[in-house]
Motif scaffolding. Sequence first.
Motif, PDB file in Angstrom:
ATOM      1  N   GLY A 116      38.451  17.476 -24.533  1.00  0.00           N
ATOM      2  CA  GLY A 116      37.908  17.265 -25.864  1.00  0.00           C
ATOM      3  C   GLY A 116      37.226  15.930 -26.012  1.00  0.00           C
ATOM      4  N   ILE A 117      36.235  15.910 -26.858  1.00  0.00           N
ATOM      5  CA  ILE A 117      35.530  14.681 -27.190  1.00  0.00           C
ATOM      6  C   ILE A 117      35.589  14.505 -28.704  1.00  0.00           C
ATOM      7  N   ILE A 118      35.824  13.284 -29.137  1.00  0.00           N
ATOM      8  CA  ILE A 118      35.910  13.020 -30.575  1.00  0.00           C
ATOM      9  C   ILE A 118      34.494  12.988 -31.138  1.00  0.00           C
ATOM     10  N   PRO A 119      34.217  13.839 -32.127  1.00  0.00           N
ATOM     11  CA  PRO A 119      32.867  13.917 -32.693  1.00  0.00           C
ATOM     12  C   PRO A 119      32.597  12.779 -33.673  1.00  0.00           C
ATOM     13  N   GLU A 120      31.331  12.516 -33.892  1.00  0.00           N
ATOM     14  CA  GLU A 120      30.942  11.566 -34.930  1.00  0.00           C
ATOM     15  C   GLU A 120      30.626  12.306 -36.228  1.00  0.00           C
ATOM     16  N   ASP A 121      29.990  13.489 -36.108  1.00  0.00           N
ATOM     17  CA  ASP A 121      29.566  14.230 -37.296  1.00  0.00           C
ATOM     18  C   ASP A 121      29.690  15.730 -37.043  1.00  0.00           C
ATOM     19  N   ILE A 122      30.614  16.370 -37.755  1.00  0.00           N
ATOM     20  CA  ILE A 122      30.738  17.832 -37.670  1.00  0.00           C
ATOM     21  C   ILE A 122      30.531  18.454 -39.048  1.00  0.00           C
ATOM     22  N   VAL A 123      29.889  17.702 -39.933  1.00  0.00           N
ATOM     23  CA  VAL A 123      29.668  18.153 -41.301  1.00  0.00           C
ATOM     24  C   VAL A 123      28.197  18.479 -41.550  1.00  0.00           C
ATOM     25  N   SER A 124      27.299  17.648 -41.046  1.00  0.00           N
ATOM     26  CA  SER A 124      25.861  17.870 -41.263  1.00  0.00           C
ATOM     27  C   SER A 124      25.421  19.189 -40.642  1.00  0.00           C
ATOM     28  N   VAL A 125      24.590  19.909 -41.372  1.00  0.00           N
ATOM     29  CA  VAL A 125      24.059  21.168 -40.864  1.00  0.00           C
ATOM     30  C   VAL A 125      22.747  20.854 -40.153  1.00  0.00           C
ATOM     31  N   GLU A 126      22.853  20.681 -38.839  1.00  0.00           N
ATOM     32  CA  GLU A 126      21.686  20.397 -38.005  1.00  0.00           C
ATOM     33  C   GLU A 126      22.043  20.721 -36.563  1.00  0.00           C
ATOM     34  N   ILE A 127      21.106  21.297 -35.852  1.00  0.00           N
ATOM     35  CA  ILE A 127      21.318  21.640 -34.455  1.00  0.00           C
ATOM     36  C   ILE A 127      20.993  20.424 -33.605  1.00  0.00           C
ATOM     37  N   GLY A 128      21.975  19.942 -32.872  1.00  0.00           N
ATOM     38  CA  GLY A 128      21.806  18.777 -32.014  1.00  0.00           C
ATOM     39  C   GLY A 128      23.016  17.871 -32.098  1.00  0.00           C
ATOM     40  N   LEU A 129      23.111  16.946 -31.163  1.00  0.00           N
ATOM     41  CA  LEU A 129      24.227  16.011 -31.127  1.00  0.00           C
ATOM     42  C   LEU A 129      23.815  14.667 -31.712  1.00  0.00           C
ATOM     43  N   THR A 130      24.795  13.927 -32.224  1.00  0.00           N
ATOM     44  CA  THR A 130      24.520  12.569 -32.677  1.00  0.00           C
ATOM     45  C   THR A 130      24.235  11.698 -31.461  1.00  0.00           C
ATOM     46  N   LYS A 131      23.603  10.582 -31.675  1.00  0.00           N
ATOM     47  CA  LYS A 131      23.251   9.660 -30.580  1.00  0.00           C
ATOM     48  C   LYS A 131      24.500   9.206 -29.831  1.00  0.00           C
ATOM     49  N   LYS A 132      25.566   8.934 -30.572  1.00  0.00           N
ATOM     50  CA  LYS A 132      26.814   8.468 -29.944  1.00  0.00           C
ATOM     51  C   LYS A 132      27.385   9.514 -28.981  1.00  0.00           C
ATOM     52  N   ILE A 133      27.356  10.777 -29.366  1.00  0.00           N
ATOM     53  CA  ILE A 133      27.895  11.835 -28.501  1.00  0.00           C
ATOM     54  C   ILE A 133      26.915  12.132 -27.359  1.00  0.00           C
ATOM     55  N   GLU A 134      25.632  12.067 -27.632  1.00  0.00           N
ATOM     56  CA  GLU A 134      24.639  12.202 -26.549  1.00  0.00           C
ATOM     57  C   GLU A 134      24.877  11.154 -25.472  1.00  0.00           C
TER      58      GLU A 134
END
Length: 194
Positions: A116-134
């Motif tokens: 598992g990886i801790i997410p930064e944003d799992i609320v915004s409705v957008e396809i793609g990863l945040t910069k931190k998770i990328e």
Amino acid sequence: MKNIIIGVGNLLFKDEGVGIYAAKYLEKNYDFDDSLEIIDGGTLGFKLMSYFQEYDNVIILDTVSIEDEAGSIFRLPSHVLLGLGNYRKTAHEVEIVEMLEICSVLDKHAQVTILGIIPEDIVSVEIGLTKKIEDKFEDYINTTLKEVESIGIKINKKDNKTIKDIAQGLIGSYNGEHLSRVPNEEDIRYANVL
């Protein structure tokens, strides 16, 4: 031995899709022994139970709800996960833990490991990863490859597709950048002719 990697999550909610991206990334960029299968488990929840019973090793790629810095990576064997009462914050986290609890009393069940990886944003409705998770995605993939090697599976690198390539191949979009045509558009047009 039968082994499987299951990417879990929802591509519509930013980092919530990281498990699916990781599974597809592995599938497109690496060849593995025949003893390893990779699937997109999406939000199948309890429908994944059969994999817990039919396979020897199940590796689940997912986000984890643990209080730590976004991008931190955790290896959680099932016995550790069952002891984390505060882990269950999303619907599929609840279902995975409940499936593990059910399987723990059965005669035969897989060795289940959550990467598992801790997410930064799992609320915004957008396809793609945040910069931190990328930025942590390569570490996440390398952690998964080490886990796969630890169960005796040989790995060969075959391609260098990026997360963006993977996402656009799946849905045609990644962090606001869209393909000029829908993936598999020709297949759709052909189906409509029939």
